[in-house]
Write an enzyme that holds these catalytic residues in place. Structure first.
Site, PDB file in Angstrom:
ATOM      1  N   GLU A 180       0.593  -1.159   0.035  1.00 55.35           N
ATOM      2  CA  GLU A 180       0.041   0.041   0.025  1.00 55.35           C
ATOM      3  C   GLU A 180       0.871   1.327  -0.015  1.00 55.35           C
ATOM      4  OE1 GLU A 180      -3.288   0.361  -0.409  1.00 55.35           O
ATOM      5  OE2 GLU A 180      -4.120  -1.740   0.043  1.00 55.35           O
ATOM      6  N   ARG A 218       0.721   3.739  -3.315  1.00 53.51           N
ATOM      7  CA  ARG A 218      -0.113   5.140  -2.935  1.00 53.51           C
ATOM      8  C   ARG A 218       1.143   6.075  -2.861  1.00 53.51           C
ATOM      9  NH1 ARG A 218      -5.640   4.063  -0.216  1.00 53.51           N
ATOM     10  NH2 ARG A 218      -5.554   1.677  -0.359  1.00 53.51           N
ATOM     11  N   ASP A 251      -4.696  -9.853  -8.431  1.00 53.66           N
ATOM     12  CA  ASP A 251      -5.115  -8.910  -9.572  1.00 53.66           C
ATOM     13  C   ASP A 251      -3.710  -8.180  -9.907  1.00 53.66           C
ATOM     14  OD1 ASP A 251      -4.675  -7.413  -6.979  1.00 53.66           O
ATOM     15  OD2 ASP A 251      -6.532  -6.604  -7.308  1.00 53.66           O
ATOM     16  N   GLU A 284     -12.233   0.331 -10.333  1.00 56.96           N
ATOM     17  CA  GLU A 284     -11.739  -0.606 -11.424  1.00 56.96           C
ATOM     18  C   GLU A 284     -12.949  -0.632 -12.600  1.00 56.96           C
ATOM     19  OE1 GLU A 284     -11.940  -1.518  -7.925  1.00 56.96           O
ATOM     20  OE2 GLU A 284      -9.815  -1.651  -7.698  1.00 56.96           O
TER      21      GLU A 284
END
Ligand code: DMJ
Length: 541
Positions: free
Chosen positions: A168, A172, A301, A435
């Site tokens: 994360e 980010r 993913d 998404e």
């Protein structure tokens, strides 16, 4: 054809001041005049249905009529797929409220109007600011970008005792800082990105070099999520560092970052893959797979996304990444992709050889990925990959359209007599995820089929109607309900991804063209390292 100025009395359009001056082609002005005078304009039904929406637009036009010029023009000229609406109406509302109620904290709670902290970032602060930097820049929100930059200069601090999620923080913070640097050229962003990258390096101190999921950036001690199969690291986490780390080496001149992610590749290439598929769990000590659970949604993913994008970002020199991507897609098609009896293509999950006929909202990014990868597929497969992208986009649109709020659930199923509908209460929420809109944006750019802009606009209307609250934008607990139950979180990815992809969907293709930019999984654009710029070494390390 000459350009003329016309003074319009836009009496039917109460949102804009009477007496606005518009400059445009004479013919357009005349037809606009007649359409306003004698017919019901296209937006009238929407406004009648939703007084609040009109009130907000009115307010915007009165209060900020210069900046709102684009919005008003867009509406009047029947261009309701208007990027200015996304920036001036949506991004501004999200940003202003974050600034008012949660400035410097990670995220905003838009109902309780206070800060929200997530343990993903430990006590690193300012996730929304760093995630939003490039969106502000791209939307030309100059004042806001300036205040965000000043905050980064003065307050963004990585010398904290914090256990963070490596994934994360990478996507980010590192991703956000890198993009802000590449777009603005401001040195502070480059320095902070490299400083943070260095703090993440101890995560790779494992017997295999497969990094830990969690890291204390002060002590350098790492560990994995306690729930992850036998102490495993997660495929989508350690597989989603590649783009940022290659850029860190490029910008710092230190090869160590690229070496770390290239080693992940080597470990993966040595392993046998069940049916050619990549399980979501890999033990960083033994180098063996954990549970054989395969998913193109959560836990898997962005690993697949980064294989393709590593190849694209290397100016198509990273042959290894390319091969891994197309081999993986082949296995996914054979073992995971199915068609429902109603004709909807979906990507199921695979558990030790058995299929679970469920697709996550997260999985919907794959429509865009397949289409983006079409170009590099063997020539007889190009059309097929675009078609696959289009089919996934349609299925994900159905998952939105079959709800009451016209926003999609966290997961939807294709069993027990339903198609593209969530059946379990704990899968009915929507947390402002990007998404589906991301896939519309890729499909629009790659096909120019107008339906993708229409679908994007449906999402804009639904977000405005159900997620917008006085204090920002909130997720929803149940998209099938008649009434909104807000979750009271404005996720930082709403500003970095959802709004950016909407803005790009309604903008011209030459804004961040795909030949020159790839988007990290948090929608932070990173430049392609063109081979003629002497970047080949980094890509091939
Ligand atoms: C984002 O942080 C990234 O897109 C990530 O890859 C998956 N989840 C969220 C948004 O849904």
């Amino acid at each position: 054809m000459g350009v003329h100025c016309h003074h319009l009395l836009v009496s039917q359009f109460n949102g804009c001041r009477k007496g606005f001056y518009f400059c445009f082609h004479r013919e357009r002005a005349v037809s606009l005049f007649w359409s306003l005078r004698f017919s019901e304009p296209f937006w009238a039904p929407q406004f009648k249905k939703d007084k609040e929406f009109l009130e907000r637009l009115k307010h915007l036009c009165y209060e900020e009529r210069v900046r709102a010029f684009g919005v008003c023009c867009g509406f009047l000229l029947n261009q309701h797929y208007n990027p200015a609406f996304v920036s001036l109406q949506m991004m501004k509302h999200a940003w202003d409220n974050y600034k008012r109620y949660a400035w410097g904290l990670n995220e905003l709670k838009p109902i309780s109007k206070q800060g929200h902290s997530s343990n993903l970032f430990g006590n690193i602060q300012g996730a929304t600011i760093v995630d939003a930097l490039d969106t502000l820049f791209i939307m030309e929100m100059k004042e806001e970008f300036k205040e965000a930059k000043e905050w980064v200069e003065k307050n963004l601090d990585f010398n904290v005792n914090a256990e963070i999620s490596v994934f994360e923080v990478n996507i980010r913070f590192v991703g956000g800082l890198l993009s802000a640097y590449y777009l603005s050229g401001e040195e502070v962003f480059r320095k902070k990105a490299v400083e943070l990258g260095e703090k993440l390096l101890p995560a790779f101190n494992t017997p295999t070099g497969i990094p830990w999921a969690l890291l204390n950036i002060k002590s350098g001690i790492g560990r994995n999520w306690p729930w992850a199969s036998g102490g495993s690291s997660i495929l989508a986490e350690f597989g989603t560092l590649h783009l940022e780390f290659v850029h860190l080496s490029h910008l710092s001149g230190n090869p160590v970052f690229a070496e770390k992610v290239m080693n992940i590749r080597k470990v993966l290439n040595r392993l046998d893959k069940p049916e050619g598929l990549y399980p979501n769990y890999l033990n960083p000590s033994s180098g063996q797979w954990g549970q054989h659970h395969v998913s193109i949604g959560g836990l898997g993913d962005s690993f697949y996304e980064y294989l393709l994008k590593a190849w694209l970002m290397s100016d198509k020199t990273d042959e290894d990444g390319k091969k891994m991507y197309y081999d993986a897609v082949q296995a996914i098609e054979t073992h995971l992709i199915r068609k429902s009896s109603g004709g909807l293509t979906y990507i199921a999950e695979w558990k030790g050889g058995l299929l679970e006929h469920k697709m996550g909202h997260l999985t919907c990014f794959a429509g865009g990925m397949f289409a983006l990868g079409a170009d590099g597929a063997p020539s007889d497969k190009t059309g097929h990959h675009i078609e696959l992208g289009a089919e996934i986009a349609r299925t994900c649109h159905e998952s939105y359209d079959r709800t009451r709020m016209k926003l999609g659930p966290e997961a939807f199923r294709f069993d027990g007599g339903v198609e593209a509908i969530a059946t379990r209460q704990n899968e009915k929420y929507y947390i402002l995820r990007p998404e589906v809109i991301e896939t519309y944006m890729y499909m629009w750019r790659l096909t120019h089929d107008p339906k993708y802009r229409e679908w994007g606009w449906e999402a804009v209307e639904a977000l405005e109607k159900h997620c917008r609250v006085d204090g920002g934008y909130s997720g929803l607990r149940d998209v099938y309900n008649n009434h909104e139950s807000h979750d009271d979180v404005q996720q930082s990815f709403f500003l970095s991804e959802t709004l950016k992809y909407l803005y790009l969907l309604f903008s011209e293709d030459d804004l961040l063209p795909f030949e020159h930019w790839v988007f990290n999984t948090e929608a932070h654009p990173l430049p392609v390292l063109h081979k003629d710029d002497g970047n080949k070494e980094e890509n091939q390390k």
